[in-house]
Design a protein around this motif. Structure first.
Motif, PDB file in Angstrom:
ATOM      1  N   PHE A  74       0.819  -1.213   0.000  1.00 39.33           N
ATOM      2  CA  PHE A  74       0.000   0.000   0.000  1.00 39.33           C
ATOM      3  C   PHE A  74       0.853   1.264   0.000  1.00 39.33           C
ATOM      4  CE2 PHE A  74      -2.672  -3.009   2.743  1.00 39.33           C
ATOM      5  CZ  PHE A  74      -3.256  -3.600   1.638  1.00 39.33           C
ATOM      6  N   ASN A  75       1.947   1.265   0.776  1.00 36.34           N
ATOM      7  CA  ASN A  75       2.804   2.443   0.841  1.00 36.34           C
ATOM      8  C   ASN A  75       3.586   2.635  -0.442  1.00 36.34           C
ATOM      9  OD1 ASN A  75       1.873   2.652   3.460  1.00 36.34           O
ATOM     10  ND2 ASN A  75       3.751   1.905   4.403  1.00 36.34           N
ATOM     11  N   THR A  76       4.149   1.560  -0.958  1.00 38.85           N
ATOM     12  CA  THR A  76       4.960   1.651  -2.169  1.00 38.85           C
ATOM     13  C   THR A  76       4.130   2.110  -3.358  1.00 38.85           C
ATOM     14  OG1 THR A  76       6.395  -0.088  -1.298  1.00 38.85           O
ATOM     15  CG2 THR A  76       6.585   0.398  -3.646  1.00 38.85           C
ATOM     16  N   LEU A  77       2.869   1.781  -3.363  1.00 37.69           N
ATOM     17  CA  LEU A  77       1.999   2.254  -4.433  1.00 37.69           C
ATOM     18  C   LEU A  77       1.956   3.770  -4.516  1.00 37.69           C
ATOM     19  CD1 LEU A  77      -0.942  -0.295  -4.155  1.00 37.69           C
ATOM     20  CD2 LEU A  77       0.427   0.132  -6.220  1.00 37.69           C
ATOM     21  N   SER A  78       2.146   4.457  -3.390  1.00 37.44           N
ATOM     22  CA  SER A  78       2.175   5.923  -3.451  1.00 37.44           C
ATOM     23  C   SER A  78       3.412   6.412  -4.187  1.00 37.44           C
ATOM     24  CB  SER A  78       2.131   6.520  -2.037  1.00 37.44           C
ATOM     25  OG  SER A  78       3.330   6.254  -1.314  1.00 37.44           O
ATOM     26  N   GLU A  79       4.549   5.775  -3.952  1.00 33.64           N
ATOM     27  CA  GLU A  79       5.778   6.149  -4.641  1.00 33.64           C
ATOM     28  C   GLU A  79       5.650   5.869  -6.141  1.00 33.64           C
ATOM     29  OE1 GLU A  79       9.181   6.841  -3.077  1.00 33.64           O
ATOM     30  OE2 GLU A  79       7.901   7.572  -1.463  1.00 33.64           O
ATOM     31  N   ILE A  80       5.104   4.714  -6.459  1.00 30.16           N
ATOM     32  CA  ILE A  80       4.907   4.367  -7.867  1.00 30.16           C
ATOM     33  C   ILE A  80       3.978   5.365  -8.548  1.00 30.16           C
ATOM     34  CG2 ILE A  80       3.939   2.642  -9.433  1.00 30.16           C
ATOM     35  CD1 ILE A  80       4.849   0.509  -7.391  1.00 30.16           C
ATOM     36  N   PHE A  81       2.900   5.698  -7.882  1.00 29.61           N
ATOM     37  CA  PHE A  81       1.948   6.656  -8.452  1.00 29.61           C
ATOM     38  C   PHE A  81       2.630   7.983  -8.770  1.00 29.61           C
ATOM     39  CE2 PHE A  81      -1.037  10.157  -8.042  1.00 29.61           C
ATOM     40  CZ  PHE A  81      -2.085   9.767  -8.866  1.00 29.61           C
ATOM     41  N   GLU A  82       3.363   8.503  -7.817  1.00 27.37           N
ATOM     42  CA  GLU A  82       3.995   9.800  -8.026  1.00 27.37           C
ATOM     43  C   GLU A  82       5.076   9.731  -9.095  1.00 27.37           C
ATOM     44  OE1 GLU A  82       5.093  11.307  -4.170  1.00 27.37           O
ATOM     45  OE2 GLU A  82       2.999  11.770  -3.662  1.00 27.37           O
ATOM     46  N   GLN A  83       5.787   8.633  -9.148  1.00 23.63           N
ATOM     47  CA  GLN A  83       6.820   8.441 -10.158  1.00 23.63           C
ATOM     48  C   GLN A  83       6.218   8.376 -11.565  1.00 23.63           C
ATOM     49  OE1 GLN A  83       9.971   5.379  -9.551  1.00 23.63           O
ATOM     50  NE2 GLN A  83       9.171   4.458 -11.438  1.00 23.63           N
ATOM     51  N   GLU A  84       5.187   7.615 -11.715  1.00 19.59           N
ATOM     52  CA  GLU A  84       4.603   7.388 -13.035  1.00 19.59           C
ATOM     53  C   GLU A  84       3.762   8.555 -13.541  1.00 19.59           C
ATOM     54  OE1 GLU A  84       5.205   4.112 -14.921  1.00 19.59           O
ATOM     55  OE2 GLU A  84       6.803   4.875 -13.599  1.00 19.59           O
ATOM     56  N   THR A  85       3.134   9.299 -12.648  1.00 20.90           N
ATOM     57  CA  THR A  85       2.253  10.382 -13.093  1.00 20.90           C
ATOM     58  C   THR A  85       2.897  11.762 -13.026  1.00 20.90           C
ATOM     59  OG1 THR A  85       1.290  10.804 -10.893  1.00 20.90           O
ATOM     60  CG2 THR A  85       0.287   9.051 -12.233  1.00 20.90           C
ATOM     61  N   GLY A  86       4.011  11.903 -12.294  1.00 26.27           N
ATOM     62  CA  GLY A  86       4.631  13.213 -12.129  1.00 26.27           C
ATOM     63  C   GLY A  86       3.791  14.134 -11.263  1.00 26.27           C
TER      64      GLY A  86
END
Length: 483
Positions: free
Chosen positions: A189-201
């Protein structure tokens, strides 16, 4: 784009401190029912039925539900039927901590950006170049974004905001391949936030405000009520915390009930509503898990269930520690939001909330009138109202000011508060407990963003830091600096 949208007596002040830190580190078959009439998908300020009978519900039975709600400690409840408020109890405007409901908020943001082609659910952790303090193995790196959304990554690295039970029961690293085993995993759940911000800018909280809170005209949402929650000794990936009012959470639930539409616009892809709230894992009798949503299939509970009315419907929910709940029942056109006041350690069990929901459903006695009378929202006050945490204004301090506060402070024998500095951030932990960030309000006074908890550092006439004073819900306790 791949992926379908388709029991030793101890000082009570110490116990309060430890208990807070525990809180700081601290719970569906596809929904194929037809969506409600989406021509009525605009809610510009909640309206309420003048009398429940106007909507086909019994005032007497709803009052019994309200009294039960009062007895279990509910801080706020709001029931929405056909887009209008059927019942509201407590402070529905107060911004309570959302806890794990946060995950369903992030799931909705994923749906928006997957639909716009910015996120590919089939991308692996390896392709995304995601790692952590204890390096991930080659097999772990084969987990896909979709696996994380389903809590099936197979990556059992320590994570921020884990409960003691989660830590104790975490599977061994490498014990399950990605995509094969469900486990409620804060690392995912936490790592998904990092992925989201990385992929969407974009940044999660700003994006939630822009893409969801503003279109839905949430009345109480503020960016200052959101923050990242780190435990840097455990993982580089933070949790992401929200505060939100019951009436705004009801808007979020109503958005899903309406198939993602609001005021004639498709805020969320309709395919994502179905996909994210479907069940991909059997958790236990009648309960499944989707993309960070809980799923409860029609007739999924056994024949002896006490929730006989609820068992007649497909339904899904976002839930969080202490009684945070958004239940969506599409075919009944009902959204129920329940709040527990965890700022004041007033928690409500999931079982009691299910009983409350069943009582609400049992209050329906007939069909709604063709043109029911409506009025402004008027929640009934509750006795379960406790102080609101003081709002603090954060300032910036230079690292050289912060570094003098680092060290160990003795609260009592075998109870040490350790203060560490990470760049321009201070974090504290009590022996055997998790870590929490503290933010400066003055050069010597710091506060946590979760609960009414503060620390003041005290210096002697030479300017040396000698001790700290903890402030928690009106209590003060001194801890001497020993290292």
């Amino acid at each position: 784009m791949n992926g379908k949208i388709s029991t030793q007596k101890r000082n009570p002040l110490v116990l309060g401190f430890a208990g807070l830190l525990l809180l700081l580190i601290s719970f569906q078959g596809n929904i194929q029912a037809s969506l409600p009439d989406q021509s009525k998908d605009s809610i510009d300020g909640w309206q309420q039925y003048t009398q429940p009978e106007e909507a086909g519900w019994s005032s007497e039975k709803l009052e019994e539900a309200r009294q039960f709600s009062e007895s279990i400690g509910s801080a706020a409840v709001i029931v929405v039927y056909k887009g209008k408020v059927l019942a509201a109890w407590g402070n529905v405007e107060r911004r309570y901590r959302c806890h794990s409901v946060r995950k369903s908020f992030l799931s909705a943001l994923y749906g928006i950006h997957i639909g716009e082609g910015r996120i590919d659910l089939e991308k692996t952790i390896e392709e995304l170049k995601i790692d952590d303090l204890s390096p991930l193995t080659k097999p772990e790196k084969q987990a896909k974004i979709s696996d994380l959304l389903k809590a099936k990554s197979g990556i059992y690295h320590s994570a921020a905001k884990e409960t003691p039970e989660m830590k104790q029961n975490r599977p061994e690293r490498g014990s399950h391949k990605p995509g094969t085993y469900w486990w409620y995993n804060n690392w995912d759940f936490n790592t998904l936030s990092e992925i989201f911000e990385q992929e969407t800018g974009t940044k999660i909280f700003e994006e939630f405000k822009k893409r969801i809170a503003e279109p839905l005209k949430m009345e109480d949402f503020r960016l200052q009520d959101t923050f990242y929650q780190y435990e840097r000794s455990l993982s580089i990936h933070p949790a992401y915390a929200f505060r939100m009012s019951a009436r705004d959470m009801a808007r979020f639930g109503q958005l899903f009930l309406q198939g993602g539409r609001w005021e004639g616009k498709q805020v969320l892809p309709i395919g994502w509503i179905k996909e994210s709230t479907a069940s991909y894992s059997h958790v236990r009798q009648g309960i499944g898990y989707g993309y960070m949503w809980w799923n409860y299939a029609r007739r999924g509970f056994d024949k002896d269930t006490p929730y006989k009315k609820l068992n007649q419907y497909d339904k899904f929910a976002a839930t969080g520690t202490g009684g945070q709940w958004i239940l969506v029942v599409p075919s009944a056109e009902i959204v129920i939001v329940h709040r527990g006041d965890t700022d004041n350690n007033r928690r409500v069990s999931g079982r009691d909330i299910w009983i409350l929901a069943e009582m609400i459903f049992n209050a329906r006695v007939s069909e709604a009138k063709a043109n029911p009378e409506l009025t402004e929202l008027h929640p009934i006050p509750t006795q379960n109202t406790f102080p609101v945490p003081k709002e603090h204004k954060e300032i910036e301090l230079k690292p050289e000011i912060l570094e003098v506060y680092e060290g160990e402070y003795e609260l009592e024998p075998n109870a040490i508060i350790t203060i560490r500095r990470y760049g321009n951030v201070l974090a504290g932990s009590l022996t055997g407990q998790g870590e929490a960030d503290f933010f400066p309000e003055t050069e010597s006074h710091f506060f946590a963003k979760v609960g009414d908890f503060q620390i003041t550092f005290v210096r002697n006439e030479k300017g040396e830091v000698t001790h700290l004073i903890m402030h928690y819900t009106g209590q003060n306790l001194s801890a001497k600096k020993i290292k």
